[in-house]
Design a protein around this motif. Structure first.
Motif, mmCIF file in Angstrom:
data_model
loop_
_atom_site.group_PDB
_atom_site.id
_atom_site.type_symbol
_atom_site.label_atom_id
_atom_site.label_comp_id
_atom_site.label_asym_id
_atom_site.label_seq_id
_atom_site.Cartn_x
_atom_site.Cartn_y
_atom_site.Cartn_z
ATOM 1 N N THR A 1 45.237 43.079 20.527
ATOM 2 C CA THR A 1 45.644 44.105 21.478
ATOM 3 C C THR A 1 44.575 44.330 22.538
ATOM 4 N N ASN A 2 43.325 44.424 22.102
ATOM 5 C CA ASN A 2 42.241 44.706 23.047
ATOM 6 C C ASN A 2 41.918 43.520 23.936
ATOM 7 N N ALA A 3 42.115 42.303 23.428
ATOM 8 C CA ALA A 3 41.943 41.131 24.293
ATOM 9 C C ALA A 3 42.894 41.213 25.470
ATOM 10 N N TYR A 4 44.128 41.617 25.183
ATOM 11 C CA TYR A 4 45.109 41.794 26.260
ATOM 12 C C TYR A 4 44.727 42.959 27.161
ATOM 13 N N ARG A 5 44.449 44.114 26.588
ATOM 14 C CA ARG A 5 44.179 45.307 27.395
ATOM 15 C C ARG A 5 43.038 45.094 28.377
ATOM 16 N N VAL A 6 41.943 44.561 27.878
ATOM 17 C CA VAL A 6 40.752 44.423 28.718
ATOM 18 C C VAL A 6 40.938 43.305 29.735
ATOM 19 N N SER A 7 41.478 42.194 29.303
ATOM 20 C CA SER A 7 41.703 41.081 30.229
ATOM 21 C C SER A 7 42.746 41.448 31.281
ATOM 22 N N TYR A 8 43.759 42.218 30.871
ATOM 23 C CA TYR A 8 44.785 42.601 31.837
ATOM 24 C C TYR A 8 44.233 43.542 32.897
ATOM 25 N N ARG A 9 43.280 44.379 32.538
ATOM 26 C CA ARG A 9 42.707 45.284 33.537
ATOM 27 C C ARG A 9 42.099 44.495 34.693
ATOM 28 N N VAL A 10 41.409 43.402 34.390
ATOM 29 C CA VAL A 10 40.848 42.551 35.440
ATOM 30 C C VAL A 10 41.960 41.806 36.164
ATOM 31 N N THR A 11 42.902 41.280 35.401
ATOM 32 C CA THR A 11 44.047 40.570 35.995
ATOM 33 C C THR A 11 44.771 41.457 37.000
ATOM 34 N N GLN A 12 45.045 42.679 36.598
ATOM 35 C CA GLN A 12 45.761 43.617 37.469
ATOM 36 C C GLN A 12 44.976 43.905 38.739
ATOM 37 N N ASN A 13 43.671 44.076 38.613
ATOM 38 C CA ASN A 13 42.849 44.359 39.783
ATOM 39 C C ASN A 13 42.866 43.193 40.763
ATOM 40 N N ILE A 14 42.803 41.979 40.238
ATOM 41 C CA ILE A 14 42.836 40.795 41.099
ATOM 42 C C ILE A 14 44.166 40.704 41.842
ATOM 43 N N VAL A 15 45.264 40.867 41.109
ATOM 44 C CA VAL A 15 46.590 40.743 41.720
ATOM 45 C C VAL A 15 46.840 41.857 42.729
ATOM 46 N N ASP A 16 46.482 43.099 42.368
ATOM 47 C CA ASP A 16 46.732 44.237 43.251
ATOM 48 C C ASP A 16 45.873 44.204 44.510
ATOM 49 N N ASN A 17 44.737 43.523 44.432
ATOM 50 C CA ASN A 17 43.807 43.484 45.564
ATOM 51 C C ASN A 17 43.532 42.040 45.986
ATOM 52 N N TRP A 18 44.571 41.221 45.976
ATOM 53 C CA TRP A 18 44.405 39.799 46.232
ATOM 54 C C TRP A 18 43.735 39.490 47.570
ATOM 55 N N PRO A 19 44.022 40.199 48.664
ATOM 56 C CA PRO A 19 43.310 39.877 49.914
ATOM 57 C C PRO A 19 41.793 39.973 49.783
ATOM 58 N N GLN A 20 41.300 40.872 48.922
ATOM 59 C CA GLN A 20 39.860 41.000 48.713
ATOM 60 C C GLN A 20 39.314 39.944 47.744
ATOM 61 N N TRP A 21 40.143 39.504 46.815
ATOM 62 C CA TRP A 21 39.697 38.541 45.808
ATOM 63 C C TRP A 21 39.919 37.089 46.220
ATOM 64 N N LYS A 22 40.836 36.853 47.114
ATOM 65 C CA LYS A 22 41.282 35.487 47.409
ATOM 66 C C LYS A 22 40.126 34.557 47.789
ATOM 67 N N ASN A 23 39.237 35.023 48.611
ATOM 68 C CA ASN A 23 38.160 34.153 49.116
ATOM 69 C C ASN A 23 36.828 34.381 48.441
ATOM 70 N N GLY A 24 36.814 35.175 47.355
ATOM 71 C CA GLY A 24 35.576 35.393 46.635
ATOM 72 C C GLY A 24 35.577 36.730 45.926
ATOM 73 N N ILE A 25 34.575 36.965 45.108
ATOM 74 C CA ILE A 25 34.494 38.181 44.302
ATOM 75 C C ILE A 25 34.133 39.355 45.179
ATOM 76 N N PRO A 26 34.936 40.422 45.184
ATOM 77 C CA PRO A 26 34.624 41.576 46.044
ATOM 78 C C PRO A 26 33.326 42.243 45.628
ATOM 79 N N GLU A 27 32.652 42.821 46.582
ATOM 80 C CA GLU A 27 31.443 43.593 46.263
ATOM 81 C C GLU A 27 31.839 44.876 45.549
#
Length: 342
Positions: free
Chosen positions: A316-342
């Motif tokens: 459960t926690n592998a999903y919860r924690v990994s999904y939090r990062v996944t969600q942030n990347i998808v929701d903020n793709w313009p910031q993540w697309k070309n590199g890791i946001p500051e």
């Protein structure tokens, strides 16, 4: 490391091993924003339960139990390798070199369960790896036959005694993941609520009070050790800890153990060298499903056979924690697309 008992229990519960009907591959390559990599059905199930993987693509050569790449409409895809080095390396090689998949901008999150060292973390803990160390590429002499002056039968490749640096290597013994990405993932997830269980809380009481093993699960950054051999016990654990420190010049101290990650990363590194993906966009998340050694009043055999209550919190926690990062990347793709946001 992931127990065969867990694998059998997953099959007994009838959890999904793959989708029933795959669709035709699209004309243009699939371009995931995030690729989640799980190793068996129990790890994949929370993702399949919470995300709508409406697309399923059969890629030739994937494991027969997990034959499909599953994707949703938001840019998240899921692949399951099956357990162990051979399965992990084969699946990741096939996927990363497939002409039907473009991973050049993709963030890859290897997300699974594993053993956990009670001096570093506990059951249900979620741990982002900075160093990934191969605990199988070693020399080993049975303790019953090693010189009486040795404290360990484990040696680095090419060494003639424990504690000596190896004289040769396979080149895949250590992977140092992108520090900026690891730190970003940790900062996004360090306060994520983690599931616990009454059984796990009770089991932890066997470990020394005030140590991480006796504490509640938390998110951390710590290293992971790979091996196809499911070893167990405090003596082997200390030998492995010493080896991890030796081969990384004291930089790594493992807190989780598992059976795939160096193999997966080797396949991905080959693909990165061929400009198929960005190795700096890879994360490894491992949660504590079982302790890797016995409690003070146990034998290693008793510990290995114990039901610690860590499995459900871990998946459960592998999903919860990994999904939090996944969600942030998808929701903020313009910031993540070309590199890791500051």
């Amino acid at each position: 490391m992931n127990s065969l008992l867990f694998r059998l229990s997953v099959l007994a519960m009838g959890l999904s091993l793959g989708t029933a009907h795959a669709e035709a591959l699209p004309a243009k390559p699939i371009t995931p924003k995030v690729l989640v990599v799980t190793m068996f059905g129990g790890e994949a199930k929370p993702w399949q339960s919470h995300l709508n993987f409406s697309h399923s693509y059969a890629l030739p050569g994937l494991n027969a139990d997990y034959p499909d790449l599953q994707c949703d409409d938001q840019g998240v895809c899921l692949i399951t390798t099956a357990m162990g080095y051979a399965n992990a390396a084969s699946t990741m090689s096939i996927l990363s070199f497939s002409p039907d998949v473009d991973l050049r901008k993709t963030y890859i999150i290897i997300s699974g369960i594993g053993g956990v060292a009670p001096d570093r973390a506990t059951l249900g803990s979620a741990n982002w790896a900075r160093y990934v160390i191969d605990g199988g590429l070693i020399h080993q002499i049975d303790p019953r036959q090693m010189p009486s002056t040795w404290k360990s039968g484990i040696l680095a490749l090419g060494a003639s005694a424990p504690g000596q640096k190896g004289r040769w290597s396979a080149g895949t013994e250590v992977y140092h993941l992108n520090d900026k990405l690891v730190d970003k993932a940790y900062n996004l997830t360090k306060t994520e609520p983690l599931l616990d269980s009454d059984e796990a809380r009770q089991y932890r009481k066997q470990y020394q009070a005030g140590t991480p093993g006796a504490d509640k699960p938390q998110v951390s950054v710590c290293d992971t050790l790979s091996s196809d051999t499911y070893w167990h016990g405090s003596l082997i654990a200390q030998e492995m800890q010493d080896y991890a420190s030796l081969i990384t010049d004291g930089k790594a101290r493992y807190c989780t153990t598992q059976m795939e990650d160096n193999a997966s990363l080797t396949a991905l590194k080959r693909a990165a060298d061929a400009d198929r993906l960005d190795f700096g966009r890879i994360l490894v998340m491992r949660t504590g499903s079982n302790f890797d050694r016995e409690a003070p009043d146990q034998t290693p055999a008793e510990s290995l056979a114990a039901q610690s209550g860590g499995f459900v919190p871990a998946v459960t926690n592998a999903y919860r924690v990994s999904y939090r990062v996944t969600q942030n990347i998808v929701d903020n793709w313009p910031q993540w697309k070309n590199g890791i946001p500051e």
